[in-house]
Design a protein around this motif. Structure first.
Motif, PDB file in Angstrom:
ATOM      1  N   PHE A   1       0.827  -1.203   0.000  1.00 28.08           N
ATOM      2  CA  PHE A   1       0.000   0.000   0.000  1.00 28.08           C
ATOM      3  C   PHE A   1       0.864   1.257   0.000  1.00 28.08           C
ATOM      4  O   PHE A   1       0.637   2.179  -0.791  1.00 28.08           O
ATOM      5  N   ILE A   2       1.850   1.284   0.874  1.00 30.70           N
ATOM      6  CA  ILE A   2       2.719   2.462   0.954  1.00 30.70           C
ATOM      7  C   ILE A   2       3.467   2.669  -0.359  1.00 30.70           C
ATOM      8  O   ILE A   2       3.549   3.784  -0.873  1.00 30.70           O
ATOM      9  N   LEU A   3       4.007   1.590  -0.928  1.00 34.98           N
ATOM     10  CA  LEU A   3       4.723   1.719  -2.193  1.00 34.98           C
ATOM     11  C   LEU A   3       3.778   2.059  -3.342  1.00 34.98           C
ATOM     12  O   LEU A   3       4.158   2.762  -4.278  1.00 34.98           O
ATOM     13  N   SER A   4       2.544   1.555  -3.286  1.00 35.66           N
ATOM     14  CA  SER A   4       1.578   1.849  -4.348  1.00 35.66           C
ATOM     15  C   SER A   4       1.160   3.309  -4.360  1.00 35.66           C
ATOM     16  O   SER A   4       0.768   3.832  -5.400  1.00 35.66           O
TER      17      SER A   4
ATOM     18  N   LEU B   1       2.401  -2.130  -7.738  1.00 37.77           N
ATOM     19  CA  LEU B   1       1.427  -3.034  -8.354  1.00 37.77           C
ATOM     20  C   LEU B   1       0.854  -2.494  -9.665  1.00 37.77           C
ATOM     21  O   LEU B   1       0.527  -1.314  -9.769  1.00 37.77           O
ATOM     22  N   VAL B   2       0.732  -3.392 -10.639  1.00 33.94           N
ATOM     23  CA  VAL B   2       0.133  -3.071 -11.931  1.00 33.94           C
ATOM     24  C   VAL B   2      -1.020  -4.041 -12.131  1.00 33.94           C
ATOM     25  O   VAL B   2      -0.874  -5.243 -11.925  1.00 33.94           O
TER      26      VAL B   2
ATOM     27  N   GLU C   1      -5.065   4.355 -12.272  1.00 34.05           N
ATOM     28  CA  GLU C   1      -5.309   5.295 -11.188  1.00 34.05           C
ATOM     29  C   GLU C   1      -6.562   4.843 -10.443  1.00 34.05           C
ATOM     30  O   GLU C   1      -7.629   4.725 -11.030  1.00 34.05           O
ATOM     31  N   VAL C   2      -6.394   4.543  -9.169  1.00 34.04           N
ATOM     32  CA  VAL C   2      -7.531   4.162  -8.329  1.00 34.04           C
ATOM     33  C   VAL C   2      -7.501   5.023  -7.074  1.00 34.04           C
ATOM     34  O   VAL C   2      -6.491   5.647  -6.751  1.00 34.04           O
ATOM     35  N   SER C   3      -8.610   5.021  -6.377  1.00 35.69           N
ATOM     36  CA  SER C   3      -8.698   5.809  -5.150  1.00 35.69           C
ATOM     37  C   SER C   3      -7.793   5.212  -4.077  1.00 35.69           C
ATOM     38  O   SER C   3      -7.270   4.113  -4.227  1.00 35.69           O
ATOM     39  N   ILE C   4      -7.638   5.939  -2.993  1.00 36.09           N
ATOM     40  CA  ILE C   4      -6.835   5.448  -1.866  1.00 36.09           C
ATOM     41  C   ILE C   4      -7.421   4.145  -1.343  1.00 36.09           C
ATOM     42  O   ILE C   4      -6.694   3.184  -1.079  1.00 36.09           O
TER      43      ILE C   4
ATOM     44  N   PHE D   1      -5.723   0.468  -1.282  1.00 33.52           N
ATOM     45  CA  PHE D   1      -5.675  -0.294  -0.038  1.00 33.52           C
ATOM     46  C   PHE D   1      -6.198  -1.712  -0.260  1.00 33.52           C
ATOM     47  O   PHE D   1      -5.558  -2.693   0.129  1.00 33.52           O
ATOM     48  N   VAL D   2      -7.343  -1.828  -0.915  1.00 33.23           N
ATOM     49  CA  VAL D   2      -7.951  -3.135  -1.182  1.00 33.23           C
ATOM     50  C   VAL D   2      -7.054  -3.972  -2.095  1.00 33.23           C
ATOM     51  O   VAL D   2      -6.811  -5.153  -1.832  1.00 33.23           O
ATOM     52  N   HIS D   3      -6.536  -3.364  -3.173  1.00 33.85           N
ATOM     53  CA  HIS D   3      -5.656  -4.097  -4.090  1.00 33.85           C
ATOM     54  C   HIS D   3      -4.398  -4.589  -3.380  1.00 33.85           C
ATOM     55  O   HIS D   3      -3.937  -5.704  -3.628  1.00 33.85           O
TER      56      HIS D   3
END
Length: 145
Positions: free
Chosen positions: A64-67, A73-74, A81-84, A88-90
């Motif tokens: 999460f922090i790196l994303s 993550l790809v 581009e996704v929300s925070i 978090f979920v991904h």
């Protein structure tokens, strides 16, 4: 789905639940068939669950922090581009899938994320082995007494 499919699903779920409960409780009779005595240790089982949860949460937070910096993550081969909350979920989904199954390929790590995922996958393989060895050790100590 038709009624027969739902009945089959319910019956299968009940059989699985009854088997798991019987295994955890260490029962000797399952569906009128005598089985050998279970060597199940609730303490070791719960410890394994807690350790798996901690590893999934820990690596999920790292992803999460790196994303947040678009480093890890790809999804489906492209950086989306996704929300925070979506990030978090991904991150936690990827962490769980990597630890427990070595991934599905729908989310792919890039950069340093590959090394982190490799370490997490290795932990996912080593943890069950450590607990099986602990069960064997407990069994051998029980025979000496």
């Amino acid at each position: 789905m038709d009624t027969l499919s739902w009945i089959a699903i319910i019956v299968i779920c009940l059989i699985v639940i009854a088997s798991l409960v019987g295994f955890i409780r260490g029962g000797r009779f399952h569906f009128q068939v005598e089985m050998r005595e279970s060597r199940f240790s609730a303490e070791i089982f719960y410890t394994l669950l807690v350790i798996y949860s901690i590893v999934i949460i820990g690596f999920g937070l790292i992803y999460f922090i790196l994303s947040l910096h678009h480093i890890t993550l790809v999804e489906n081969g492209e950086l989306k581009e996704v929300s925070i909350f979506g990030t978090f979920v991904h991150s936690f989904y990827f962490s769980g899938v990597t630890l427990l199954t070595i991934g599905y390929g729908d989310i792919t790590p890039i950069g340093i994320g590959r090394l982190i995922a490799l370490v997490e996958a290795l932990i996912g393989y080593v943890l069950p082995t450590a607990f099986v060895l602990k069960l064997v050790q407990n069994s051998q100590e029980g025979r000496k007494d």
